[in-house]
Design a protein around this motif. Sequence first.
Motif, PDB file in Angstrom:
ATOM      1  N   THR A 215       6.290 107.753  52.938  1.00 25.29           N
ATOM      2  CA  THR A 215       7.368 106.889  53.415  1.00 25.29           C
ATOM      3  C   THR A 215       8.570 106.948  52.488  1.00 25.29           C
ATOM      4  OG1 THR A 215       5.770 105.359  54.428  1.00 25.29           O
ATOM      5  CG2 THR A 215       7.998 104.527  54.051  1.00 25.29           C
ATOM      6  N   LEU A 216       9.734 107.160  53.080  1.00 26.76           N
ATOM      7  CA  LEU A 216      11.005 107.136  52.364  1.00 26.76           C
ATOM      8  C   LEU A 216      11.814 105.950  52.863  1.00 26.76           C
ATOM      9  CD1 LEU A 216      13.291 108.396  50.587  1.00 26.76           C
ATOM     10  CD2 LEU A 216      13.929 109.753  52.605  1.00 26.76           C
ATOM     11  N   ILE A 217      12.338 105.159  51.926  1.00 23.59           N
ATOM     12  CA  ILE A 217      13.166 103.999  52.262  1.00 23.59           C
ATOM     13  C   ILE A 217      14.555 104.227  51.676  1.00 23.59           C
ATOM     14  CG2 ILE A 217      13.436 101.501  52.009  1.00 23.59           C
ATOM     15  CD1 ILE A 217      10.312 101.493  51.458  1.00 23.59           C
ATOM     16  N   ILE A 218      15.578 104.103  52.517  1.00 23.79           N
ATOM     17  CA  ILE A 218      16.962 104.323  52.097  1.00 23.79           C
ATOM     18  C   ILE A 218      17.781 103.083  52.448  1.00 23.79           C
ATOM     19  CG2 ILE A 218      19.015 105.772  52.340  1.00 23.79           C
ATOM     20  CD1 ILE A 218      17.226 108.039  53.285  1.00 23.79           C
ATOM     21  N   CYS A 219      18.679 102.691  51.545  1.00 28.34           N
ATOM     22  CA  CYS A 219      19.542 101.542  51.847  1.00 28.34           C
ATOM     23  C   CYS A 219      20.896 101.713  51.188  1.00 28.34           C
ATOM     24  CB  CYS A 219      18.888 100.251  51.342  1.00 28.34           C
ATOM     25  SG  CYS A 219      19.740  98.745  51.878  1.00 28.34           S
ATOM     26  N   GLY A 220      21.941 101.345  51.899  1.00 24.51           N
ATOM     27  CA  GLY A 220      23.274 101.308  51.316  1.00 24.51           C
ATOM     28  C   GLY A 220      23.355 100.175  50.307  1.00 24.51           C
ATOM     29  N   LYS A 221      23.924 100.450  49.150  1.00 22.27           N
ATOM     30  CA  LYS A 221      23.983  99.447  48.075  1.00 22.27           C
ATOM     31  C   LYS A 221      24.746  98.204  48.506  1.00 22.27           C
ATOM     32  CE  LYS A 221      24.883  99.110  43.099  1.00 22.27           C
ATOM     33  NZ  LYS A 221      25.344  99.858  41.894  1.00 22.27           N
ATOM     34  N   GLU A 222      25.711  98.367  49.425  1.00 23.75           N
ATOM     35  CA  GLU A 222      26.540  97.242  49.862  1.00 23.75           C
ATOM     36  C   GLU A 222      26.186  96.779  51.284  1.00 23.75           C
ATOM     37  OE1 GLU A 222      30.782  97.796  48.843  1.00 23.75           O
ATOM     38  OE2 GLU A 222      30.106  99.531  47.685  1.00 23.75           O
ATOM     39  N   ASP A 223      24.953  97.019  51.696  1.00 21.30           N
ATOM     40  CA  ASP A 223      24.506  96.595  53.023  1.00 21.30           C
ATOM     41  C   ASP A 223      24.433  95.067  53.075  1.00 21.30           C
ATOM     42  OD1 ASP A 223      23.198  96.057  55.418  1.00 21.30           O
ATOM     43  OD2 ASP A 223      21.789  97.721  55.222  1.00 21.30           O
ATOM     44  N   GLU A 224      25.287  94.462  53.892  1.00 21.73           N
ATOM     45  CA  GLU A 224      25.292  93.005  54.058  1.00 21.73           C
ATOM     46  C   GLU A 224      24.252  92.528  55.064  1.00 21.73           C
ATOM     47  OE1 GLU A 224      28.928  90.862  54.745  1.00 21.73           O
ATOM     48  OE2 GLU A 224      30.107  92.421  53.752  1.00 21.73           O
ATOM     49  N   LEU A 225      23.957  93.363  56.047  1.00 19.49           N
ATOM     50  CA  LEU A 225      23.096  92.933  57.148  1.00 19.49           C
ATOM     51  C   LEU A 225      21.619  93.005  56.790  1.00 19.49           C
ATOM     52  CD1 LEU A 225      25.073  94.588  60.069  1.00 19.49           C
ATOM     53  CD2 LEU A 225      25.007  92.171  59.465  1.00 19.49           C
ATOM     54  N   THR A 226      21.213  94.053  56.085  1.00 16.30           N
ATOM     55  CA  THR A 226      19.852  94.132  55.535  1.00 16.30           C
ATOM     56  C   THR A 226      19.981  94.544  54.069  1.00 16.30           C
ATOM     57  OG1 THR A 226      19.653  96.393  56.437  1.00 16.30           O
ATOM     58  CG2 THR A 226      18.623  94.620  57.686  1.00 16.30           C
ATOM     59  N   PRO A 227      20.185  93.590  53.195  1.00  9.68           N
ATOM     60  CA  PRO A 227      20.463  93.884  51.785  1.00  9.68           C
ATOM     61  C   PRO A 227      19.352  94.664  51.094  1.00  9.68           C
ATOM     62  CG  PRO A 227      20.930  91.581  52.308  1.00  9.68           C
ATOM     63  CD  PRO A 227      20.216  92.151  53.486  1.00  9.68           C
ATOM     64  N   VAL A 228      19.708  95.239  49.966  1.00  3.30           N
ATOM     65  CA  VAL A 228      18.783  96.073  49.191  1.00  3.30           C
ATOM     66  C   VAL A 228      17.465  95.351  48.911  1.00  3.30           C
ATOM     67  CG1 VAL A 228      18.447  97.168  46.935  1.00  3.30           C
ATOM     68  CG2 VAL A 228      20.601  97.489  48.155  1.00  3.30           C
ATOM     69  N   GLU A 229      17.505  94.028  48.709  1.00  2.00           N
ATOM     70  CA  GLU A 229      16.271  93.287  48.421  1.00  2.00           C
ATOM     71  C   GLU A 229      15.236  93.469  49.532  1.00  2.00           C
ATOM     72  OE1 GLU A 229      19.358  90.420  48.513  1.00  2.00           O
ATOM     73  OE2 GLU A 229      19.748  92.415  47.650  1.00  2.00           O
ATOM     74  N   LYS A 230      15.703  93.615  50.761  1.00  2.00           N
ATOM     75  CA  LYS A 230      14.779  93.813  51.889  1.00  2.00           C
ATOM     76  C   LYS A 230      14.073  95.163  51.778  1.00  2.00           C
ATOM     77  CE  LYS A 230      16.248  89.998  53.899  1.00  2.00           C
ATOM     78  NZ  LYS A 230      15.399  88.784  54.004  1.00  2.00           N
ATOM     79  N   SER A 231      14.818  96.172  51.324  1.00  2.00           N
ATOM     80  CA  SER A 231      14.211  97.487  51.118  1.00  2.00           C
ATOM     81  C   SER A 231      13.221  97.450  49.955  1.00  2.00           C
ATOM     82  CB  SER A 231      15.291  98.538  50.846  1.00  2.00           C
ATOM     83  OG  SER A 231      16.018  98.829  52.030  1.00  2.00           O
ATOM     84  N   GLU A 232      13.544  96.674  48.933  1.00  2.00           N
ATOM     85  CA  GLU A 232      12.650  96.562  47.778  1.00  2.00           C
ATOM     86  C   GLU A 232      11.321  95.921  48.168  1.00  2.00           C
ATOM     87  OE1 GLU A 232      15.263  94.455  45.168  1.00  2.00           O
ATOM     88  OE2 GLU A 232      16.062  96.293  44.258  1.00  2.00           O
ATOM     89  N   VAL A 233      11.357  94.973  49.097  1.00  2.00           N
ATOM     90  CA  VAL A 233      10.120  94.359  49.600  1.00  2.00           C
ATOM     91  C   VAL A 233       9.245  95.411  50.271  1.00  2.00           C
ATOM     92  CG1 VAL A 233       9.190  92.776  51.358  1.00  2.00           C
ATOM     93  CG2 VAL A 233      11.061  92.035  49.866  1.00  2.00           C
ATOM     94  N   MET A 234       9.846  96.248  51.096  1.00  2.00           N
ATOM     95  CA  MET A 234       9.077  97.295  51.779  1.00  2.00           C
ATOM     96  C   MET A 234       8.554  98.325  50.781  1.00  2.00           C
ATOM     97  SD  MET A 234      11.167  97.869  55.366  1.00  2.00           S
ATOM     98  CE  MET A 234      12.665  98.475  54.585  1.00  2.00           C
ATOM     99  N   HIS A 235       9.383  98.687  49.814  1.00  2.00           N
ATOM    100  CA  HIS A 235       8.981  99.653  48.793  1.00  2.00           C
ATOM    101  C   HIS A 235       7.766  99.143  48.013  1.00  2.00           C
ATOM    102  CE1 HIS A 235       9.105 102.614  45.698  1.00  2.00           C
ATOM    103  NE2 HIS A 235       9.684 101.851  44.791  1.00  2.00           N
ATOM    104  N   LYS A 236       7.783  97.876  47.694  1.00  2.00           N
ATOM    105  CA  LYS A 236       6.665  97.270  46.963  1.00  2.00           C
ATOM    106  C   LYS A 236       5.412  97.211  47.829  1.00  2.00           C
ATOM    107  CE  LYS A 236       5.414  93.136  44.288  1.00  2.00           C
ATOM    108  NZ  LYS A 236       5.876  91.803  43.819  1.00  2.00           N
ATOM    109  N   GLY A 237       5.609  96.980  49.130  1.00  2.00           N
ATOM    110  CA  GLY A 237       4.467  96.804  50.037  1.00  2.00           C
ATOM    111  C   GLY A 237       3.822  98.093  50.505  1.00  2.00           C
ATOM    112  N   ILE A 238       4.591  99.192  50.544  1.00  2.00           N
ATOM    113  CA  ILE A 238       4.063 100.476  51.025  1.00  2.00           C
ATOM    114  C   ILE A 238       3.725 101.345  49.821  1.00  2.00           C
ATOM    115  CG2 ILE A 238       4.497 102.519  52.449  1.00  2.00           C
ATOM    116  CD1 ILE A 238       6.570 100.860  54.003  1.00  2.00           C
TER     117      ILE A 238
END
Length: 273
Positions: A215-238
Amino acid sequence: MENRTTGYNLIIDTGDNTFSYDDVGEGKEPVIFIHGFPFDKSMWMPQMEFLKASHRVIAYDINGFGKSVNNDNLGSIVGFAEDLIKLMDVLNISKAIICGLSMGGYIALNAVKRFPGRFSALILADTQCGADTPEAKENRYKTIEQVKNEGISSFGEGFIKKAFCKNTFETKNELVKRITKIVMLNPAKTITGGLTALAERYETCSALDKIHIPTLIICGKEDELTPVEKSEVMHKGIKNSELKIIDEAGHLSNLEQPEEFNRYVGEFLKNRI
């Protein structure tokens, strides 16, 4: 090898719905791209063009979006995931790599949870595993009423302002214009149907530990709609997932910084085909 139609803006009937899709390139296991709300498959063109020399790549318009038949069913994330499986079945694809951005990521996570044997790798871009909070759900339904009463102009303008980062607005005017046009071409019922599907979606965070494919998770650093913290949750969980953050990108990181996005995807796919 079975007969296969290739090209852009192809039409396929899955029995329940008619979909518009692109299918180019060659490869053992295709990469299927799932667009976000409220866009269409054209948002993946930079990735399709980049990968088609080395992979079979498919992008399709979700039911009711783009050139796919816009029926009167509102749709749901669960239903959109089932559409993906039916599309794969009709195309004789037993297993695929899927890449979903935003709502496309919700669909991908739902599909991987329910049909794990159909996927060999997962790419999640600018998305999250959580359901709407009560406040977020309430705001979506307020927006639905606004769209029903006033049309999509106000919604579209507000959405675009949140979708791109500041640098994109200042330096990539043509991109902003093109995506704005795609958003504004949506019928009101597509917007309200999509918002309903988003508001009523189930969380998939509790199933992250059951994802055992690369699994690869990518996020824009300035994403307002799904902020980086949301990607970090998935990264930690997968377990063993990779997380890449793209500077000077908002919610549409694949379009705002396509070279960097493509590089991460290309590296991820390199040893998996």
